[in-house]
Every structure is written in C-alpha cells, then in structure tokens.
Scaffold this motif. Structure first.
Motif, PDB file in Angstrom:
ATOM      1  N   VAL A   1      71.662 -34.003  17.965  1.00 16.85           N
ATOM      2  CA  VAL A   1      71.370 -34.415  16.592  1.00 16.85           C
ATOM      3  C   VAL A   1      71.885 -35.817  16.298  1.00 16.85           C
ATOM      4  O   VAL A   1      71.442 -36.444  15.332  1.00 16.85           O
ATOM      5  CB  VAL A   1      71.979 -33.414  15.586  1.00 16.85           C
ATOM      6  N   GLY A   2      72.820 -36.313  17.089  1.00 17.76           N
ATOM      7  CA  GLY A   2      73.299 -37.671  16.926  1.00 17.76           C
ATOM      8  C   GLY A   2      74.178 -37.865  15.701  1.00 17.76           C
ATOM      9  O   GLY A   2      74.708 -36.912  15.125  1.00 17.76           O
ATOM     10  N   PRO A   3      74.324 -39.119  15.270  1.00 12.48           N
ATOM     11  CA  PRO A   3      75.227 -39.420  14.146  1.00 12.48           C
ATOM     12  C   PRO A   3      74.862 -38.681  12.861  1.00 12.48           C
ATOM     13  O   PRO A   3      75.745 -38.324  12.077  1.00 12.48           O
ATOM     14  CB  PRO A   3      75.066 -40.937  13.974  1.00 12.48           C
ATOM     15  N   LYS A   4      73.565 -38.472  12.631  1.00 13.04           N
ATOM     16  CA  LYS A   4      73.155 -37.789  11.403  1.00 13.04           C
ATOM     17  C   LYS A   4      73.713 -36.374  11.354  1.00 13.04           C
ATOM     18  O   LYS A   4      74.128 -35.893  10.295  1.00 13.04           O
ATOM     19  CB  LYS A   4      71.622 -37.754  11.313  1.00 13.04           C
ATOM     20  N   GLY A   5      73.745 -35.701  12.502  1.00 13.06           N
ATOM     21  CA  GLY A   5      74.280 -34.347  12.539  1.00 13.06           C
ATOM     22  C   GLY A   5      75.762 -34.313  12.230  1.00 13.06           C
ATOM     23  O   GLY A   5      76.233 -33.455  11.481  1.00 13.06           O
ATOM     24  N   TRP A   6      76.513 -35.258  12.805  1.00 12.57           N
ATOM     25  CA  TRP A   6      77.951 -35.286  12.549  1.00 12.57           C
ATOM     26  C   TRP A   6      78.247 -35.692  11.110  1.00 12.57           C
ATOM     27  O   TRP A   6      79.203 -35.199  10.496  1.00 12.57           O
ATOM     28  CB  TRP A   6      78.629 -36.238  13.532  1.00 12.57           C
ATOM     29  N   LEU A   7      77.421 -36.586  10.541  1.00 10.51           N
ATOM     30  CA  LEU A   7      77.584 -36.925   9.131  1.00 10.51           C
ATOM     31  C   LEU A   7      77.314 -35.711   8.257  1.00 10.51           C
ATOM     32  O   LEU A   7      78.039 -35.452   7.280  1.00 10.51           O
ATOM     33  CB  LEU A   7      76.634 -38.069   8.756  1.00 10.51           C
ATOM     34  N   GLY A   8      76.272 -34.940   8.609  1.00  6.58           N
ATOM     35  CA  GLY A   8      75.969 -33.732   7.856  1.00  6.58           C
ATOM     36  C   GLY A   8      77.111 -32.725   7.914  1.00  6.58           C
ATOM     37  O   GLY A   8      77.455 -32.103   6.908  1.00  6.58           O
ATOM     38  N   LEU A   9      77.715 -32.570   9.093  1.00  9.13           N
ATOM     39  CA  LEU A   9      78.840 -31.657   9.227  1.00  9.13           C
ATOM     40  C   LEU A   9      80.022 -32.128   8.371  1.00  9.13           C
ATOM     41  O   LEU A   9      80.667 -31.324   7.687  1.00  9.13           O
ATOM     42  CB  LEU A   9      79.268 -31.554  10.690  1.00  9.13           C
ATOM     43  N   GLY A  10      80.276 -33.441   8.400  1.00  8.05           N
ATOM     44  CA  GLY A  10      81.380 -33.970   7.588  1.00  8.05           C
ATOM     45  C   GLY A  10      81.162 -33.738   6.104  1.00  8.05           C
ATOM     46  O   GLY A  10      82.092 -33.331   5.381  1.00  8.05           O
ATOM     47  N   LEU A  11      79.937 -33.976   5.621  1.00  3.56           N
ATOM     48  CA  LEU A  11      79.646 -33.740   4.211  1.00  3.56           C
ATOM     49  C   LEU A  11      79.733 -32.255   3.871  1.00  3.56           C
ATOM     50  O   LEU A  11      80.214 -31.878   2.791  1.00  3.56           O
ATOM     51  CB  LEU A  11      78.256 -34.277   3.865  1.00  3.56           C
ATOM     52  N   GLY A  12      79.275 -31.417   4.791  1.00  2.53           N
ATOM     53  CA  GLY A  12      79.359 -29.982   4.553  1.00  2.53           C
ATOM     54  C   GLY A  12      80.797 -29.517   4.427  1.00  2.53           C
ATOM     55  O   GLY A  12      81.138 -28.734   3.534  1.00  2.53           O
ATOM     56  N   LEU A  13      81.657 -29.998   5.321  1.00  3.75           N
ATOM     57  CA  LEU A  13      83.071 -29.622   5.265  1.00  3.75           C
ATOM     58  C   LEU A  13      83.742 -30.179   4.010  1.00  3.75           C
ATOM     59  O   LEU A  13      84.568 -29.504   3.379  1.00  3.75           O
ATOM     60  CB  LEU A  13      83.793 -30.121   6.516  1.00  3.75           C
ATOM     61  N   LEU A  14      83.382 -31.422   3.628  1.00  6.30           N
ATOM     62  CA  LEU A  14      83.939 -31.999   2.408  1.00  6.30           C
ATOM     63  C   LEU A  14      83.542 -31.168   1.192  1.00  6.30           C
ATOM     64  O   LEU A  14      84.368 -30.891   0.310  1.00  6.30           O
ATOM     65  CB  LEU A  14      83.461 -33.438   2.248  1.00  6.30           C
ATOM     66  N   GLY A  15      82.272 -30.761   1.130  1.00  2.00           N
ATOM     67  CA  GLY A  15      81.820 -29.930   0.020  1.00  2.00           C
ATOM     68  C   GLY A  15      82.539 -28.598  -0.021  1.00  2.00           C
ATOM     69  O   GLY A  15      82.915 -28.111  -1.097  1.00  2.00           O
ATOM     70  N   ALA A  16      82.768 -28.011   1.163  1.00  2.00           N
ATOM     71  CA  ALA A  16      83.479 -26.732   1.211  1.00  2.00           C
ATOM     72  C   ALA A  16      84.919 -26.893   0.705  1.00  2.00           C
ATOM     73  O   ALA A  16      85.428 -26.033  -0.032  1.00  2.00           O
ATOM     74  CB  ALA A  16      83.478 -26.190   2.636  1.00  2.00           C
ATOM     75  N   VAL A  17      85.579 -27.998   1.071  1.00  2.00           N
ATOM     76  CA  VAL A  17      86.951 -28.233   0.599  1.00  2.00           C
ATOM     77  C   VAL A  17      86.972 -28.395  -0.915  1.00  2.00           C
ATOM     78  O   VAL A  17      87.856 -27.859  -1.609  1.00  2.00           O
ATOM     79  CB  VAL A  17      87.537 -29.478   1.294  1.00  2.00           C
ATOM     80  N   LEU A  18      85.995 -29.108  -1.462  1.00  2.47           N
ATOM     81  CA  LEU A  18      85.942 -29.294  -2.912  1.00  2.47           C
ATOM     82  C   LEU A  18      85.777 -27.952  -3.632  1.00  2.47           C
ATOM     83  O   LEU A  18      86.425 -27.706  -4.661  1.00  2.47           O
ATOM     84  CB  LEU A  18      84.788 -30.227  -3.279  1.00  2.47           C
ATOM     85  N   VAL A  19      84.936 -27.087  -3.092  1.00  2.32           N
ATOM     86  CA  VAL A  19      84.733 -25.785  -3.734  1.00  2.32           C
ATOM     87  C   VAL A  19      85.975 -24.915  -3.589  1.00  2.32           C
ATOM     88  O   VAL A  19      86.414 -24.257  -4.533  1.00  2.32           O
ATOM     89  CB  VAL A  19      83.495 -25.082  -3.142  1.00  2.32           C
ATOM     90  N   LEU A  20      86.567 -24.900  -2.396  1.00  7.29           N
ATOM     91  CA  LEU A  20      87.720 -24.042  -2.143  1.00  7.29           C
ATOM     92  C   LEU A  20      88.943 -24.456  -2.960  1.00  7.29           C
ATOM     93  O   LEU A  20      89.777 -23.614  -3.309  1.00  7.29           O
ATOM     94  CB  LEU A  20      88.073 -24.051  -0.655  1.00  7.29           C
ATOM     95  N   THR A  21      89.056 -25.735  -3.286  1.00  5.09           N
ATOM     96  CA  THR A  21      90.206 -26.197  -4.055  1.00  5.09           C
ATOM     97  C   THR A  21      89.922 -26.238  -5.548  1.00  5.09           C
ATOM     98  O   THR A  21      90.789 -26.618  -6.338  1.00  5.09           O
ATOM     99  CB  THR A  21      90.634 -27.602  -3.588  1.00  5.09           C
ATOM    100  N   SER A  22      88.714 -25.852  -5.946  1.00  6.40           N
ATOM    101  CA  SER A  22      88.394 -25.797  -7.371  1.00  6.40           C
ATOM    102  C   SER A  22      88.970 -24.528  -7.973  1.00  6.40           C
ATOM    103  O   SER A  22      89.423 -23.622  -7.284  1.00  6.40           O
ATOM    104  CB  SER A  22      86.882 -25.842  -7.580  1.00  6.40           C
ATOM    105  N   ARG A  23      88.895 -24.435  -9.276  1.00  9.87           N
ATOM    106  CA  ARG A  23      89.449 -23.279  -9.979  1.00  9.87           C
ATOM    107  C   ARG A  23      88.763 -21.987  -9.571  1.00  9.87           C
ATOM    108  O   ARG A  23      89.379 -20.911  -9.570  1.00  9.87           O
ATOM    109  CB  ARG A  23      89.301 -23.488 -11.491  1.00  9.87           C
ATOM    110  N   ALA A  24      87.477 -22.058  -9.179  1.00 12.42           N
ATOM    111  CA  ALA A  24      86.733 -20.845  -8.824  1.00 12.42           C
ATOM    112  C   ALA A  24      86.694 -20.608  -7.324  1.00 12.42           C
ATOM    113  O   ALA A  24      86.044 -19.685  -6.862  1.00 12.42           O
ATOM    114  CB  ALA A  24      85.303 -20.936  -9.357  1.00 12.42           C
ATOM    115  N   GLY A  25      87.383 -21.454  -6.533  1.00  8.68           N
ATOM    116  CA  GLY A  25      87.241 -21.356  -5.089  1.00  8.68           C
ATOM    117  C   GLY A  25      87.855 -20.135  -4.463  1.00  8.68           C
ATOM    118  O   GLY A  25      87.241 -19.429  -3.688  1.00  8.68           O
TER     119      GLY A  25
END
Length: 292
Positions: A124-148
């Motif tokens: 998948v190349g750089p786009k795949g790794w960027l997608g994984l990074g954004l996915g993990l960042l989004g998961a951290v934002l949700v998990l650290t939110s009040r409803a996470g």
C-alpha cells in the motif's frame, strides 16, 4: 438477461451491507442488560442453526469439498466464535458502540498492510501507513474523550483489540483460501461451529439465564435476521459477483453510522472530541480503501 449478469441492486449493496452491519453494535448493547455476553451468543447461534438446518434439508445444496468444509470450520472458530465473543465481552466491560466500531473499523487498514506478506497483494506504500497513523490517532482521541472508556473500560479495550485481531486474521484467511460455498451451507457450518465452541464457555462462566424483555427480543432479532442472515447473504452475493472490494471501500462509514444508531436508539451522545476522533479515523481508513 444472462444468468451471470450483474444485478442492478449490487450498486447499492456495499452501502446497504455497511449500514446493516453498523446496527449490530447497538443490538448487542440492547441485549446485554438481559443476558450474559456468552449467553447472548449461544441464543443467537442456536436460533440461526434452527432456522438454517431445515432450510438446508429442504434445499439439499451440493456438499462442500473436504478442504472447503475445514476452511468453513476455521472461519467459524475465528470469526463467528472468537470475534463476536470478544465483541460481546468488550461491550459488557464498558466499550460503547462508536468506540468499538472505530477500533474494529481499522481492520481494512491492517489487512491492506499485512496482505502483501500474507497473500501477495501489492504493497500500500506511504498512503497505507498514513492511513494507519490517522486511524490510530482517531482511536486515541475517542478513547481519551469523556465517552471513550468507562470505569471497567480498559478490560473492554483488551477484548476490543482481540476482536480487531481475529477479524483481521479472518479476512486474511478468507483472501488466501479463496474458497466458495453455498450460502446456506457456509452459514450453517460456521454458526454451528461457533455454537459448539460458545456453549461450554457459557456453561462454565454464566448461568445461561435470560430476561426475556422487549429490549432483548429487539436486539436478538436484529443480530439473527439482519446481521447473521441478511448481512452475510449480501456479503456472499458481493463475493459471488466480485463486489467485496466495494464493501471495503465504504467500511470507513461503520464508526460514524454505529455512533449515529447508538445515539438514536440508546441516547448515547458523543462529545466533540469523540466526533473529531471518529472523523480522523474514518479519513485514515478511507485513504487506504478508496482507490483512485
């Protein structure tokens, strides 16, 4: 029209599949106040097997080859048993519908990154790794939110990660095997295997008692008819006509749809940080699964 012609309704099938699949998270939450997580799974697969068994006897489809049969057994253990057991356990330990949908929704990204080594897909190349990074960042934002996470949510997160791993393994196994089977036969074998694996676990850890309340009936009806029968039928139809990739292309819609359904049915509102995290993760998955 040719018998092998592509049905017109398949254009909408990926969106319909993802929409129906997203409601399953809320359906599990509807059932949990009335039965244990493993009991829910026992009841679900017992009903599915009771419905598909007579259908198989009436239709008498061709029996799968030995290799295909054992592939269905493995898929039943990995996806129908292990994945859904982990899902039920995660939600019983405080994971909300949107949060676990987001974590499991990273599966297409992991499959895209692992498939080159496992099944020989192009990298998948750089786009795949960027997608994984954004996915993990989004998961951290949700998990650290009040409803996470709730008070017991870290145990729920552990089971959510198991669900992500088993679904990723199941997708890679299916892509590598590339075996087809009759729809009724495949569902009957996989759900029967999952029932046989779940029942001893439920007997050892739960009382198998069920509060037959309206919420349980509604949630179980959705799990049986919409998730186990209609959604899987759509998936098999898309596989038969080469449309499974298009289902993956809209998989990033699962977390926001799951959150929207949970809000509409259960009143589970998300704070702004969780909404932002869901959007970031959805963008990450979209980068990987959308083809130019």
């Amino acid at each position: 029209m040719s018998a092998n012609a592509r049905p017109a309704w398949l254009t909408a099938a990926p969106f319909l599949f993802v929409s129906l699949w997203s409601g399953g998270f809320t359906a599990i939450l509807l059932c949990l106040p009335h039965a244990g997580p493993m009991t829910i799974q026992v009841v679900r697969y017992a009903i599915v097997a009771a419905l598909l068994g007579p259908a198989w006897l009436i239709r008498r489809p061709a029996r799968p080859s030995r290799a295909t049969f054992w592939h269905l057994v493995r898929m039943g253990l990995l996806v129908q048993f292990a994945y859904f057991a982990a899902m039920n356990m995660a939600m019983s330990h405080g994971m909300g519908a949107n949060t676990i949908a987001l974590i499991v929704g990273l599966q297409p990204v992991l499959v895209a990154l692992l498939a080159p080594r496992v099944v020989g897909d192009p990298p998948v190349g750089p786009k795949g790794w960027l997608g994984l990074g954004l996915g993990l960042l989004g998961a951290v934002l949700v998990l650290t939110s009040r409803a996470g996470l709730s008070a017991s949510g870290w145990t729920g997160l552990f089971f959510a990660l198991i669900a992500l791993g088993t679904m990723t393994g199941g997708a890679l196994m299916e892509r590598k095997a590339r075996r087809s089977a009759d729809l009724i036969t495949a569902n009957l074998v996989m759900c029967s295997v999952a029932l046989a694996a779940t029942l001893p676990l439920a007997l050892a850890t739960e009382t198998l008692s069920v509060d037959w309340a309206p919420g349980f009936f509604v949630g179980m009806a959705y799990l049986v008819f919409v998730n186990s029968l209609i959604s899987l039928s759509l998936l098999f139809a898309m596989l038969r006509h080469g449309e499974a990739a298009r289902a993956s292309s809209v998989f990033f819609l699962v977390p926001p749809l799951a959150g929207l359904i949970a809000w509409a049915v259960l009143g589970d509102a998300m704070p702004m940080q969780a909404i932002a995290g869901t959007a970031v993760a959805a963008l990450g998955v979209a980068l990987v699964v959308w083809k130019r």
